[in-house]
Design an enzyme around this catalytic site. Structure first.
Site, mmCIF file in Angstrom:
data_model
loop_
_atom_site.group_PDB
_atom_site.id
_atom_site.type_symbol
_atom_site.label_atom_id
_atom_site.label_comp_id
_atom_site.label_asym_id
_atom_site.label_seq_id
_atom_site.Cartn_x
_atom_site.Cartn_y
_atom_site.Cartn_z
ATOM 1 N N ASP A 172 0.806 -1.343 0.056
ATOM 2 C CA ASP A 172 -0.001 0.056 0.032
ATOM 3 C C ASP A 172 0.847 1.424 -0.071
ATOM 4 O O ASP A 172 0.411 2.366 0.093
ATOM 5 C CB ASP A 172 -0.922 -0.096 1.297
ATOM 6 C CG ASP A 172 -0.323 0.188 2.489
ATOM 7 O OD1 ASP A 172 0.935 0.276 2.538
ATOM 8 O OD2 ASP A 172 -1.059 0.121 3.502
ATOM 9 N N TYR A 268 10.982 5.042 -0.607
ATOM 10 C CA TYR A 268 12.036 4.161 0.080
ATOM 11 C C TYR A 268 13.501 4.383 -0.648
ATOM 12 O O TYR A 268 14.253 3.726 -0.129
ATOM 13 C CB TYR A 268 11.441 2.763 0.052
ATOM 14 C CG TYR A 268 10.674 2.556 1.014
ATOM 15 C CD1 TYR A 268 10.761 1.661 2.002
ATOM 16 C CD2 TYR A 268 9.250 3.151 1.421
ATOM 17 C CE1 TYR A 268 10.083 1.459 3.322
ATOM 18 C CE2 TYR A 268 8.255 2.818 2.555
ATOM 19 C CZ TYR A 268 8.754 1.824 3.380
ATOM 20 O OH TYR A 268 8.111 1.790 4.550
#
Length: 445
Positions: A172, A268
């Site tokens: 998600d 990330y």
């Protein structure tokens, strides 16, 4: 439309995310009717604390839904249509070690990236395979919607070891970023956008974003990210992603974006492009695992205890997990053959033309009754291709190490990780990780 009501088992019933998922499922009953919800966990005590409160929530909000919590696989996985899996082998105590051991050597510890992600992956593979095998034994027509981390390593393991299984690996994180993109330019929902994206899990780039009329939204979003990253002027305090570490992450996207301003990056990537910055800002005595244990975990279990004690959810601060609505969209796409467009982790098979066909990539897919059909993203630039090849090699080596019990391949995986500075440090971290994971990893030779 088919009025069938579905049976669901939530694997990881003792998770802090479980109440939010139950509330989310209840909020979508008109779109996705349910006749039965079951919890499954191998930690009976932890699960019971969550299940007792959820039983009250279900009785209040949808008393016709059958509910049970069990540690027995046959009971859990018999007569189910969907398995929603979010397990955490070793719980947060092991995540804390995943984060703190690398930091001793000046390497960032993170639950899906670098040494921490590798350690977690070595624990997760067996757990996910076990649940998948239970599902196939007791409900062979069911689908497993897996969002157990680290998704990239788990997806590679299921591709290699259970190639014909009805499992879809999802994350998600892109959903959360897309919601921020939408809000940054004044839209009310990410569903007002159509995206093109390629990469690996937690390792990708948006290349095109348009509104439903086909107008290009990239220039507006890029202008915001160039100035603010994915930070927003007014943050919603109740979101779990509003912790200090997440605020840093969203702001850091500005620097990541500058490396390739033709695309928009996954947050990330900061761990791979600026690992020394992450080490510098990390507190080796109080990592993200400690934040979660002191924050979300304490809050969720405290609220569950309060609900159980008073026998009512009135006044509870438990919240719907909005990101989990992605899971309902996916389940509906399969159940009703809606052909919804979704970002999923799938075997490449030419979706990225100039990339390893066996790699598990994250790309837009059309989802129907037979599962996902990846949309071709064409060729990708050398910069992204090189980064992705290195990271895919890490993921494949981890899975090979788990299968073969190979110390050598796990050392190679750590050495190859862009986050780890050299092979000596990789070996030092590995040896410490082995010592604390004796109860979870296969024996390495």
């Amino acid at each position: 439309m088919n009025k069938k009501k579905f049976s669901i088992v939530i694997a990881g019933g003792g998770s802090t995310f479980t109440p939010g998922i139950v509330l989310m499922l209840l909020d979508h009953l008109e779109r996705f009717p349910i006749r039965q919800i079951k919890f499954y966990d191998n930690n009976e005590e932890r699960q019971k604390q969550i299940a007792d409160a959820c039983a009250i929530l279900l009785k209040e909000k949808a008393s016709d839904i059958q509910f049970m919590a069990t540690t027995d696989p046959k009971t859990a996985f018999t007569d189910v249509d969907f398995v929603m899996a979010h397990i955490r082998v070793g719980l947060y105590a092991m995540r804390e070690l995943d984060e703190k051991i690398p930091l001793k050597y000046g390497v960032i510890g993170q639950e899906t990236c670098g040494p921490g992600g590798i350690a977690y992956g070595m624990r997760s593979i067996g757990g996910v395979l076990e649940i998948l095998d239970y599902m196939e034994k007791y409900s062979p027509d069911a689908w497993m919607l897996n969002y157990s981390n680290p998704a990239a390593i788990v997806a590679e393991a299921t591709r290699k070891l259970r190639p014909h299984s009805k499992i879809i690996n999802i994350c998600d994180m892109p959903v959360g970023i897309e919601e921020r993109m939408a809000r940054a330019i004044g839209l009310t929902s990410r569903k007002e956008m159509v995206v093109r994206y390629y990469g690996l899990n937690h390792f990708g780039w948006w290349t095109d974003i348009r509104d439903l009329e086909g107008n290009d939204l990239m220039p507006q979003i890029k202008a915001h990210v160039a100035q603010h990253g994915y930070s927003l002027p007014e943050e919603i305090a109740e979101s779990q992603h509003m912790d200090a570490s997440w605020m840093h992450t969203f702001a850091k996207a500005k620097e990541i974006y500058n490396i390739d301003p033709t695309t928009l990056p996954n947050t990330y990537l900061k761990y791979y492009f600026y690992p020394q910055d992450e080490v510098a800002t990390a507190n080796p005595d109080y990592t993200r695992a400690n934040e979660v244990m002191a924050g979300r975990e304490r809050h969720v279990f405290g609220e569950c205890h309060a609900i159980t004690k008073r026998g009512s959810s009135l006044g509870t601060t438990l919240e719907i997990d909005e990101h989990a609505s992605y899971i309902v969209d996916l389940a509906r796409a399969i159940a009703y053959n809606t052909h919804e467009r979704m970002l999923l982790i799938v075997q490449n098979k030419g979706a990225i033309v100039n990339f390893d066909d066996t790699a598990m990539v994250e790309v837009p897919c059309i989802v129907g009754a037979n599962g996902p059909e990846p949309l071709t993203q064409g060729e990708i630039p050398r910069f992204q291709k090189g980064l992705m090849e290195q990271q895919v090699a890490v993921e494949k080596l981890v899975v090979e190490a788990w299968v073969e019990g190979s110390y050598q391949k796990l050392w190679q995986a750590l050495t190859l990780s862009k986050i780890v500075p050299n092979a000596r440090v990789a070996k030092q971290i590995l040896d410490e990780l082995i010592a604390v994971n004796l109860d979870f990893w296969p024996e390495l030779n």
